[in-house]
Design a protein around this motif. Sequence first.
Motif, short mmCIF file in Angstrom:
data_model
loop_
_atom_site.label_atom_id
_atom_site.label_comp_id
_atom_site.label_asym_id
_atom_site.label_seq_id
_atom_site.Cartn_x
_atom_site.Cartn_y
_atom_site.Cartn_z
N LEU A 79 -7.05 -2.14 8.76
CA LEU A 79 -6.23 -2.99 8.30
C LEU A 79 -6.22 -3.39 6.99
N ALA A 80 -7.34 -3.29 6.25
CA ALA A 80 -7.82 -3.66 4.77
C ALA A 80 -7.24 -2.55 3.99
N ALA A 81 -7.54 -1.07 4.51
CA ALA A 81 -7.07 -0.14 3.68
C ALA A 81 -5.71 0.13 3.64
N ASP A 82 -4.88 -0.11 4.88
CA ASP A 82 -3.35 0.08 4.80
C ASP A 82 -2.79 -1.04 3.88
N ARG A 83 -3.50 -2.16 3.49
CA ARG A 83 -2.87 -3.02 2.80
C ARG A 83 -3.13 -3.08 1.50
N LEU A 84 -4.01 -1.88 0.99
CA LEU A 84 -4.11 -1.63 -0.61
C LEU A 84 -2.97 -1.45 -1.48
N GLY A 85 -2.06 -0.87 -0.78
CA GLY A 85 -0.82 -0.58 -1.57
C GLY A 85 0.30 -1.66 -1.43
N ALA A 86 -0.10 -2.75 -0.95
CA ALA A 86 1.01 -3.80 -0.80
C ALA A 86 1.47 -4.24 -2.29
N ARG A 87 2.71 -4.65 -2.33
CA ARG A 87 3.21 -5.26 -3.58
C ARG A 87 2.59 -6.54 -4.13
N ASP A 88 2.28 -7.22 -3.25
CA ASP A 88 1.44 -8.47 -3.41
C ASP A 88 -0.01 -8.41 -2.91
N PRO A 89 -0.72 -7.91 -3.68
CA PRO A 89 -2.33 -7.58 -3.14
C PRO A 89 -2.83 -9.06 -2.85
N GLY A 90 -2.65 -10.18 -3.51
CA GLY A 90 -3.11 -11.34 -2.89
C GLY A 90 -2.77 -11.76 -1.61
N ALA A 91 -1.57 -11.69 -1.30
CA ALA A 91 -1.14 -12.01 -0.04
C ALA A 91 -1.72 -11.13 1.07
N ALA A 92 -2.00 -9.80 0.58
CA ALA A 92 -2.51 -8.79 1.64
C ALA A 92 -3.97 -9.07 1.74
N PHE A 93 -4.90 -9.68 0.86
CA PHE A 93 -5.97 -9.97 0.82
C PHE A 93 -6.29 -11.32 1.95
N PHE A 94 -5.47 -12.19 1.77
CA PHE A 94 -5.68 -13.38 2.72
C PHE A 94 -5.02 -13.20 4.11
N ALA A 95 -4.37 -12.15 4.07
CA ALA A 95 -3.53 -11.88 5.44
C ALA A 95 -4.82 -11.34 6.47
N VAL A 96 -5.47 -10.30 5.76
CA VAL A 96 -6.66 -9.65 6.18
C VAL A 96 -7.55 -10.82 6.63
N CYS A 97 -7.82 -11.69 5.67
CA CYS A 97 -8.98 -12.51 5.83
C CYS A 97 -8.55 -13.47 6.94
N ALA A 98 -7.42 -14.01 7.20
CA ALA A 98 -6.81 -14.82 8.37
C ALA A 98 -6.98 -13.94 9.71
#
Length: 260
Positions: A79-98
């Motif tokens: 899940l964390a690796a797949d979010r690395l290419g997200a347009r908004d890294p901040g939103a991706a990081f907090f989505a993984v945290c949640a």
Amino acid sequence: MAVSIGPSTLAARADAQRNRALVLAAAQRAFAERGVAVTLAEVARRAGVGAGTVYRHFPTKTDLLEAVMQQRVDRLARLAADRLGARDPGAAFFAVCAEVVSSTPRNQALCEIVQSDDGWPRTLMRSAGERFHRALEALLLAAQRHGAVRADITVADVLDVFTGSVAIQRNRPAGAELAPAVVILLDALRATPSAADVTKFRPAPELRDETAVRNETEGPCCPVCGTALAEPGAGRPRRYCSAACRQKAHRSRAAVRATG
């Protein structure tokens, strides 16, 4: 000399992989619902396979526990690796945290086994944990470069926040939104705390301060130009000295929202 593999062998391997996946899925549900006291026979019944099939793949309950935990941690790592290419890294990081915080309490019995002083983490769990930490660190660095997370935060800090957040979220019903206290903990990681994009929890509208700093020691003044405001007599107090200042304040708030 090449060895050919017949159709029957391929079919047997496919059946074995399917049965292993069925056992892991059944074990995940059983451990989450009833804890680690669940027997392998109960897991076999839930999976719809024979007890011998379970023992063939997982000779002991410890082997099955380790495989279930490895599967869970690997899922979070992907899940964390797949979010690395997200347009908004901040939103991706907090989505993984949640996701980490909201899903972990459902696996509390397994987490307690892993945290016990009984030889854990084992080799498979340790490698899965390392994969998750690497993926989480990469996502954290991307969010920091984007200006969404404080520059002084490390992966160790994030894991500490996970520990406290999971302890709080454990008291909430399964599937519930993140507890307000969890939102506060995650919000502390932000470069600019706002509580947005973590949950639906929002500060009350009446707590927002959309005006300039006021001088409370003197009479009311226009927040735009500082001109003293005349007493209105009856009706609502005046906030601005003129329509021009009111329009300037409106444009200023609109600009803040647009860049915010």
